[in-house]
Write an enzyme that holds these catalytic residues in place. Structure first.
Site, PDB file in Angstrom:
ATOM      1  N   LEU A  65       0.823  -1.218   0.000  1.00  0.00           N
ATOM      2  CA  LEU A  65       0.000   0.000   0.000  1.00  0.00           C
ATOM      3  C   LEU A  65       0.852   1.262   0.000  1.00  0.00           C
ATOM      4  O   LEU A  65       0.582   2.224  -0.713  1.00  0.00           O
ATOM      5  CB  LEU A  65      -0.852   0.009   1.282  1.00  0.00           C
ATOM      6  N   ASP A  97      10.061   4.201   6.491  1.00  0.00           N
ATOM      7  CA  ASP A  97       9.949   2.747   6.696  1.00  0.00           C
ATOM      8  C   ASP A  97      11.192   2.306   7.459  1.00  0.00           C
ATOM      9  O   ASP A  97      12.072   3.114   7.774  1.00  0.00           O
ATOM     10  CB  ASP A  97       9.802   2.023   5.344  1.00  0.00           C
ATOM     11  N   TYR A 130      -3.522 -10.452  14.268  1.00  0.00           N
ATOM     12  CA  TYR A 130      -3.643  -9.296  13.372  1.00  0.00           C
ATOM     13  C   TYR A 130      -5.029  -8.652  13.508  1.00  0.00           C
ATOM     14  O   TYR A 130      -5.160  -7.443  13.723  1.00  0.00           O
ATOM     15  CB  TYR A 130      -3.413  -9.774  11.940  1.00  0.00           C
ATOM     16  N   LYS A 164      -6.198  -4.971  14.913  1.00  0.00           N
ATOM     17  CA  LYS A 164      -6.945  -4.025  14.069  1.00  0.00           C
ATOM     18  C   LYS A 164      -8.239  -3.610  14.767  1.00  0.00           C
ATOM     19  O   LYS A 164      -8.636  -2.445  14.708  1.00  0.00           O
ATOM     20  CB  LYS A 164      -7.245  -4.632  12.697  1.00  0.00           C
TER      21      LYS A 164
HETATM   22  P1  NAD Z   1       3.124  -4.536   3.767  1.00  0.00           P
HETATM   23  O1  NAD Z   1       3.520  -5.657   4.666  1.00  0.00           O
HETATM   24  O2  NAD Z   1       3.284  -4.709   2.296  1.00  0.00           O
HETATM   25  O3  NAD Z   1       3.860  -3.210   4.206  1.00  0.00           O
HETATM   26  C1  NAD Z   1       3.983  -2.832   5.540  1.00  0.00           C
HETATM   27  C2  NAD Z   1       5.219  -1.940   5.645  1.00  0.00           C
HETATM   28  O4  NAD Z   1       5.375  -1.562   7.020  1.00  0.00           O
HETATM   29  C3  NAD Z   1       6.502  -2.666   5.234  1.00  0.00           C
HETATM   30  O5  NAD Z   1       7.185  -1.914   4.268  1.00  0.00           O
HETATM   31  C4  NAD Z   1       7.295  -2.779   6.528  1.00  0.00           C
HETATM   32  O6  NAD Z   1       8.697  -2.666   6.345  1.00  0.00           O
HETATM   33  C5  NAD Z   1       6.753  -1.608   7.323  1.00  0.00           C
HETATM   34  N1  NAD Z   1       6.942  -1.797   8.756  1.00  0.00           N
HETATM   35  C6  NAD Z   1       6.779  -2.938   9.469  1.00  0.00           C
HETATM   36  N2  NAD Z   1       7.098  -2.722  10.758  1.00  0.00           N
HETATM   37  C7  NAD Z   1       7.467  -1.412  10.858  1.00  0.00           C
HETATM   38  C8  NAD Z   1       7.887  -0.603  11.923  1.00  0.00           C
HETATM   39  N3  NAD Z   1       8.038  -1.100  13.169  1.00  0.00           N
HETATM   40  N4  NAD Z   1       8.171   0.699  11.684  1.00  0.00           N
HETATM   41  C9  NAD Z   1       8.051   1.215  10.426  1.00  0.00           C
HETATM   42  N5  NAD Z   1       7.645   0.470   9.363  1.00  0.00           N
HETATM   43  C10 NAD Z   1       7.360  -0.827   9.585  1.00  0.00           C
HETATM   44  O7  NAD Z   1       1.595  -4.204   4.117  1.00  0.00           O
HETATM   45  P2  NAD Z   1       0.521  -3.507   3.176  1.00  0.00           P
HETATM   46  O8  NAD Z   1      -0.193  -4.579   2.447  1.00  0.00           O
HETATM   47  O9  NAD Z   1       1.117  -2.393   2.438  1.00  0.00           O
HETATM   48  O10 NAD Z   1      -0.487  -2.957   4.283  1.00  0.00           O
HETATM   49  C11 NAD Z   1      -0.454  -1.613   4.711  1.00  0.00           C
HETATM   50  C12 NAD Z   1      -1.536  -1.428   5.752  1.00  0.00           C
HETATM   51  O11 NAD Z   1      -2.814  -1.750   5.172  1.00  0.00           O
HETATM   52  C13 NAD Z   1      -1.372  -2.329   6.970  1.00  0.00           C
HETATM   53  O12 NAD Z   1      -1.749  -1.630   8.124  1.00  0.00           O
HETATM   54  C14 NAD Z   1      -2.339  -3.437   6.697  1.00  0.00           C
HETATM   55  O13 NAD Z   1      -2.802  -4.013   7.889  1.00  0.00           O
HETATM   56  C15 NAD Z   1      -3.447  -2.729   5.960  1.00  0.00           C
HETATM   57  N6  NAD Z   1      -4.216  -3.654   5.126  1.00  0.00           N
HETATM   58  C16 NAD Z   1      -3.664  -4.202   4.002  1.00  0.00           C
HETATM   59  C17 NAD Z   1      -4.419  -5.096   3.246  1.00  0.00           C
HETATM   60  C18 NAD Z   1      -3.851  -5.730   1.994  1.00  0.00           C
HETATM   61  O14 NAD Z   1      -4.523  -6.534   1.360  1.00  0.00           O
HETATM   62  N7  NAD Z   1      -2.631  -5.395   1.590  1.00  0.00           N
HETATM   63  C19 NAD Z   1      -5.734  -5.415   3.617  1.00  0.00           C
HETATM   64  C20 NAD Z   1      -6.244  -4.856   4.778  1.00  0.00           C
HETATM   65  C21 NAD Z   1      -5.494  -3.954   5.507  1.00  0.00           C
END
Ligand code: NAD
Length: 321
Positions: free
Chosen positions: A15, A36, A145, A149
């Site tokens: 995202l 990040d 998770y 949330k």
């Molecule tokens: P992702 O795992 O691809 O990216 C998460 C990012 O957060 C990574 O780049 C990671 O390095 C970074 N991160 C992890 N721990 C960290 C920390 N302590 N400090 C700073 N950065 C940190 O996840 P995504 O798919 O991009 O999801 C983004 C958000 O959207 C999340 O909160 C996720 O729960 C939510 N979400 C995503 C989906 C989906 O389908 N992708 C669905 C529902 C909700």
């Protein structure tokens, strides 16, 4: 005119990559600070300012907010459903302490006017009505998770009611995109399947053929996120997280959609532990409040997404001969 400065925490992720790029297109490259854990995406970093930040480090977070005069925070950093089950302590630490750090840092800084926090359909569980899941319903998450949330949504709502912090949130379904790789969620198969179709002509799915889940294509996800963030605050009746839907499909249906474009594509099934997580999530979501409050309406259906995913991935991947 007052300039807005944005901080995207978790900017390397599936995202974050796209939200950062879209914010830069909308507001200017230097107005959007990507943050990040470490520098892992040179394409993104060369495109604009980047800071290294662990969101569990409240002091550094506060320094970044001050230094860059941040007015809006997109807090995306989290451990997702599959990764979280493998490391529940870290998932709790990052997802809960990280969110609390963000909310608290923004509360004490009047310069910050808005915060975005993504929730997830993972807040729902086995006792949630699975078809057209209502906004207000039983939520008994089956994963660490989902637990973080659900607590996170309520924490956001509490910060809004108690302190007036303008936090906005969506319960994202599984998000399908082609730019960055997915980060360890239960719905990742819906991305892997397109990649394997193009590179190998076949895919073995870790869910059974009839596992229906709510999904959304990335362009709709960006539209929903920015429409919510741009909406007049007076229109928002939900301050926990809005139900939001694109469309729902099963592995068999996405395979058929691919076969309509690639007749030779073959699918097999070998369900693993992720099946249980998928089974605990709804089949479809009622997002009527998002539609009524701020005019939400998705543009894509499954077949339109398939055509777009295959066309874009074909330019990025080494194709099967
Ligand atoms: P992702 O795992 O691809 O990216 C998460 C990012 O957060 C990574 O780049 C990671 O390095 C970074 N991160 C992890 N721990 C960290 C920390 N302590 N400090 C700073 N950065 C940190 O996840 P995504 O798919 O991009 O999801 C983004 C958000 O959207 C999340 O909160 C996720 O729960 C939510 N979400 C995503 C989906 C989906 O389908 N992708 C669905 C529902 C909700």
């Amino acid at each position: 005119m007052h300039t807005e400065n944005f901080l995207v925490i978790g900017s390397e992720g599936q995202l974050g990559t796209e939200i950062t790029a879209s914010l830069r297109l909308r507001h200017g490259v230097d107005q959007v600070i990507a943050a990040d854990l470490g520098p892992a995406n040179p394409e993104l970093h060369e495109a604009g300012p980047y800071v290294s930040l662990n969101v569990t480090d409240a002091k550094t977070l506060g320094e970044i907010l001050d230094k860059y005069k941040i007015s809006q925070v997109y807090h995306l950093a989290a451990l997702l459903s599959v990764t979280g089950e493998k490391n529940p302590q870290l998932a709790w630490h990052v997802n809960m302490d990280g969110l609390l750090n963000v909310l608290e840092a923004c509360r004490v800084r009047p310069a910050v006017s808005k915060v975005f926090f993504p929730s997830s359909i993972a807040v729902f569980g086995p006792h949630t009505p699975g078809i057209a899941t209502p906004q207000f319903t039983a939520a008994d998450p089956a994963t660490i998770y989902g637990i973080t949330k659900l607590a996170g949504e309520h924490l956001c709502e509490w910060y809004f009611r108690k302190y007036g912090l303008d936090v906005r949130s969506l319960r994202y379904p599984g998000i399908v995109s082609y730019k960055a790789m997915p980060g360890g969620g239960t719905t990742d198969y819906a991305i892997d399947i397109y990649r394997h179709a193009l590179t190998e002509g076949k895919y073995t799915c870790y869910l059974g053929p009839d596992s229906r889940m709510p999904m959304m294509y990335m362009p709709d996800t960006l539209k929903a996120t920015f429409d919510l963030m741009d909406a007049d605050a007076s229109k928002l009746s939900i301050r926990s997280a809005y139900n939001i839907a694109g469309f729902s499909f099963t592995p068999a249906e996405i395979a058929a959609s691919i076969q309509a474009n690639m007749p030779g594509f073959k699918i097999g099934y070998a369900p693993d532990f992720r099946q249980q997580i998928a089974d605990s999530w709804p089949d479809s979501i009622d997002d009527s409040l998002a539609r009524a409050d701020w005019g939400w309406k998705p543009d894509y259906n499954l077949d339109a997404m398939t055509v777009d995913m295959l066309a874009n991935l074909a330019e990025l991947l080494p194709l099967k001969a």
